[in-house]
Design an enzyme around this catalytic site. Structure first.
Site, mmCIF file in Angstrom:
data_model
loop_
_atom_site.group_PDB
_atom_site.id
_atom_site.type_symbol
_atom_site.label_atom_id
_atom_site.label_comp_id
_atom_site.label_asym_id
_atom_site.label_seq_id
_atom_site.Cartn_x
_atom_site.Cartn_y
_atom_site.Cartn_z
ATOM 1 N N ASN A 215 31.348 46.128 47.095
ATOM 2 C CA ASN A 215 32.362 46.271 48.102
ATOM 3 C C ASN A 215 33.045 47.692 48.131
ATOM 4 O OD1 ASN A 215 34.751 46.636 46.233
ATOM 5 N ND2 ASN A 215 34.077 44.227 45.728
ATOM 6 N N ASP A 284 33.520 38.103 45.215
ATOM 7 C CA ASP A 284 34.004 36.602 45.314
ATOM 8 C C ASP A 284 32.738 35.567 45.077
ATOM 9 O OD1 ASP A 284 36.817 36.835 45.532
ATOM 10 O OD2 ASP A 284 36.664 37.311 47.613
ATOM 11 N N LYS A 294 11.399 43.569 42.014
ATOM 12 C CA LYS A 294 11.838 43.951 43.058
ATOM 13 C C LYS A 294 11.193 43.095 44.476
ATOM 14 C CE LYS A 294 11.868 47.982 46.318
ATOM 15 N NZ LYS A 294 11.324 49.147 46.798
ATOM 16 N N ASP A 311 37.274 33.000 39.305
ATOM 17 C CA ASP A 311 38.260 33.863 39.375
ATOM 18 C C ASP A 311 39.008 34.447 38.234
ATOM 19 O OD1 ASP A 311 40.778 34.861 40.389
ATOM 20 O OD2 ASP A 311 40.628 33.855 42.018
ATOM 21 N N PHE A 328 46.441 41.434 43.258
ATOM 22 C CA PHE A 328 46.318 42.210 44.508
ATOM 23 C C PHE A 328 45.671 41.053 45.579
ATOM 24 C CE2 PHE A 328 47.715 46.546 44.130
ATOM 25 C CZ PHE A 328 47.996 46.434 42.707
ATOM 26 N N LYS A 342 48.310 33.146 48.360
ATOM 27 C CA LYS A 342 47.471 33.447 47.161
ATOM 28 C C LYS A 342 48.355 33.481 45.904
ATOM 29 C CE LYS A 342 43.642 35.995 49.046
ATOM 30 N NZ LYS A 342 43.150 37.253 49.353
ATOM 31 N N LYS A 346 46.922 30.847 43.230
ATOM 32 C CA LYS A 346 46.535 31.160 41.866
ATOM 33 C C LYS A 346 47.293 30.901 40.710
ATOM 34 C CE LYS A 346 43.443 34.755 44.036
ATOM 35 N NZ LYS A 346 42.063 35.285 43.734
HETATM 36 O O1 C5P Z 1 41.296 35.754 46.419
HETATM 37 P P1 C5P Z 1 41.288 37.203 46.237
HETATM 38 O O2 C5P Z 1 39.543 37.608 46.121
HETATM 39 O O3 C5P Z 1 41.392 37.762 47.826
HETATM 40 O O4 C5P Z 1 42.268 37.740 45.354
HETATM 41 C C1 C5P Z 1 42.530 38.991 45.102
HETATM 42 C C2 C5P Z 1 43.027 38.916 43.753
HETATM 43 O O5 C5P Z 1 42.276 38.161 42.697
HETATM 44 C C3 C5P Z 1 42.996 40.458 42.910
HETATM 45 O O6 C5P Z 1 43.930 40.476 42.157
HETATM 46 C C4 C5P Z 1 41.603 40.202 42.218
HETATM 47 O O7 C5P Z 1 41.536 41.224 40.848
HETATM 48 C C5 C5P Z 1 41.484 38.846 41.687
HETATM 49 N N1 C5P Z 1 40.344 38.173 41.609
HETATM 50 C C6 C5P Z 1 39.674 37.760 40.572
HETATM 51 N N2 C5P Z 1 38.541 37.392 40.305
HETATM 52 C C7 C5P Z 1 37.943 36.965 41.619
HETATM 53 C C8 C5P Z 1 38.332 37.084 42.801
HETATM 54 C C9 C5P Z 1 39.390 37.647 42.679
HETATM 55 O O8 C5P Z 1 40.470 38.183 39.200
HETATM 56 N N3 C5P Z 1 36.535 36.393 41.286
#
Ligand code: C5P
Length: 416
Positions: A215, A284, A294, A311, A328, A342, A346
């Site tokens: 990203n 994600d 390849k 996550d 964040f 969130k 979370k």
């Molecule tokens: O759900 P989302 O990806 O938008 O959430 C963002 C937050 O979750 C950020 O703080 C990011 O560092 C954390 N995150 C994480 N592991 C993931 C996805 C997001 O720690 N797999």
């Protein structure tokens, strides 16, 4: 500037070689009078204008002016000097000194100390008005500003060269006042001794040996937070995905590539953290499988199966007796609503939400945030990421202390 733990604030005063250096002993006197411990570092040019003996007399400390002085280095090496400081003030800051700091030149003691210190840095420029207006100087000043250096002045007025314009160093009384009136966010040790784990940057999820899913995250916000937390006195570990940034001074660094590696690197260290800031833009989803070779360009169409990655933030927030957690939420729409969801889903203690679009968020120099917690929120206005990071760290420190005090009083009231 606040005194910390009954300790006198330690100010490292860099004096560079401009005529305004004749005012700097007065600045030292004013800082000392108001309770600061001042150590002067002079450049060679500064020594042409004022004798080091003058500074020694007013500061009560031998002046440092030579990086090659074995005896002085033996007493306190330049790295120890950089660590000693709560604040580095360069006054006067000449065009040359500004250029050296902006470009990271470590040819003398002042340049070296600037690179090695985790303390906030302030400069009071002083030079001829035409030099001040020159694009080269202005570019260097902007570079420093974006890095979080505070620029004091210059004032407009009569100059030593007989001309008139912007370029006079601020008066010592004004510089001293700025130091002692600084908001605590700039120099307070609000996280002194707190162990902070920060994640930053993107992750890379391999498709095959040459391709990956990632990203737009540059890591700038997470690195600025790690730096600001260190400046606030924390022991900081930064777990980072691939970025093109230097590690902030005094910060331990762990390099990872994938979401899986980030998850493991965090969980290996989480027992030793009081505060976790998940600023990384973790992928994600990752490719369900990684091709060992390849993938060849044959099929007209192909699809990539993706699976959800773990996550990290949510898993840390679920740990029993785990650290205070900050996440964040980068959103394109309904920023605050989504971020509040969130926060709850979370189970984190704080959520910093920002809108992403062509003008803000990912890979930009500035950002603006709405910070949410249960029972409150605060907006942090658009600012360079380094400035915003200091404000956010001050707010996190406040909420962190609040939560810790509440836990302690709950435990004290619990039946034995
Ligand atoms: O759900 P989302 O990806 O938008 O959430 C963002 C937050 O979750 C950020 O703080 C990011 O560092 C954390 N995150 C994480 N592991 C993931 C996805 C997001 O720690 N797999």
């Amino acid at each position: 500037m606040q005194k910390q733990d009954d300790k006198r604030p330690r100010i490292l005063l860099g004096v560079s070689g401009g005529i305004a250096a004749y005012k700097s002993p007065d600045l030292v006197r004013r800082l000392v009078e108001r309770g600061a411990d001042v150590q002067v570092v002079m450049t060679r040019g500064a020594c042409e204008f004022v004798s080091p003996l003058t500074f020694q007399a007013v500061s009560g400390r031998p002046v440092r002016d030579d990086i090659w002085d074995a005896e002085a280095e033996d007493a306190m090496g330049h790295i120890a000097l950089a660590r000693w400081a709560d604040l580095l003030v360069v006054a006067p800051a000449t065009a040359h000194a500004i250029g050296a700091l902006a470009n990271g030149l470590a040819g003398d003691l002042l340049g070296t100390v600037y690179l090695a210190t985790a303390a906030p840095t302030w400069i009071a420029p002083a030079m001829n008005h035409a030099m001040w207006a020159h694009e080269a100087v202005q570019t260097n000043v902007r570079t420093l500003e974006q890095r979080g250096v505070r620029i004091l002045g210059p004032a407009v007025g009569d100059q030593a060269c007989g001309e008139h314009g912007p370029g006079r160093m601020l008066e010592p009384a004004d510089i001293a006042a700025a130091v002692f009136e600084a908001p605590t966010t700039l120099v307070s040790q609000a996280l002194k001794g707190v162990r902070v784990l920060v994640t930053a940057g993107p992750t890379r999820e391999p498709i095959d040996p040459v391709r990956y899913v990632t990203n737009r995250s540059s890591g700038k916000m997470g690195y600025a937070l790690a730096h600001a937390a260190r400046q606030a006195g924390a022991d900081v570990t930064l777990v980072s995905g691939p970025v093109a940034l230097g590690v902030p001074p005094g910060v331990s660094h762990v390099s990872v590539e994938t979401a899986e590696e980030m998850y493991s690197a965090v969980h290996e260290r989480i027992d030793a953290a009081d505060l976790f800031i998940g600023c990384a833009a973790v992928s994600d989803y990752r490719p369900a499988s990684q091709s060992p070779q390849k993938i060849k360009r044959k099929a007209e169409e192909m699809s990539l199966a993706l699976v959800r990655s773990k996550d990290t933030l949510a898993s840390v927030a679920k740990l029993a007796g785990g650290p205070f957690t900050v996440g964040f939420a980068a959103e394109t729409d309904n920023v605050v609503d989504h971020a509040r969801q969130k926060l709850e889903n979370k189970g984190v203690d704080m959520m910093a939400a920002n809108r992403v679009g062509p003008d803000c968020g990912f890979d930009q120099e500035t950002n603006a945030l709405t910070v949410l917690w249960r029972g409150g929120e605060q907006t942090l206005e658009q600012a360079p990421k380094s400035v915003l990071a200091r404000r956010l760290i001050a707010l996190i420190a406040e909420r962190f202390r609040h939560a810790r005090d509440r836990n302690q009083s709950t435990n004290a009231n619990a039946p034995a």
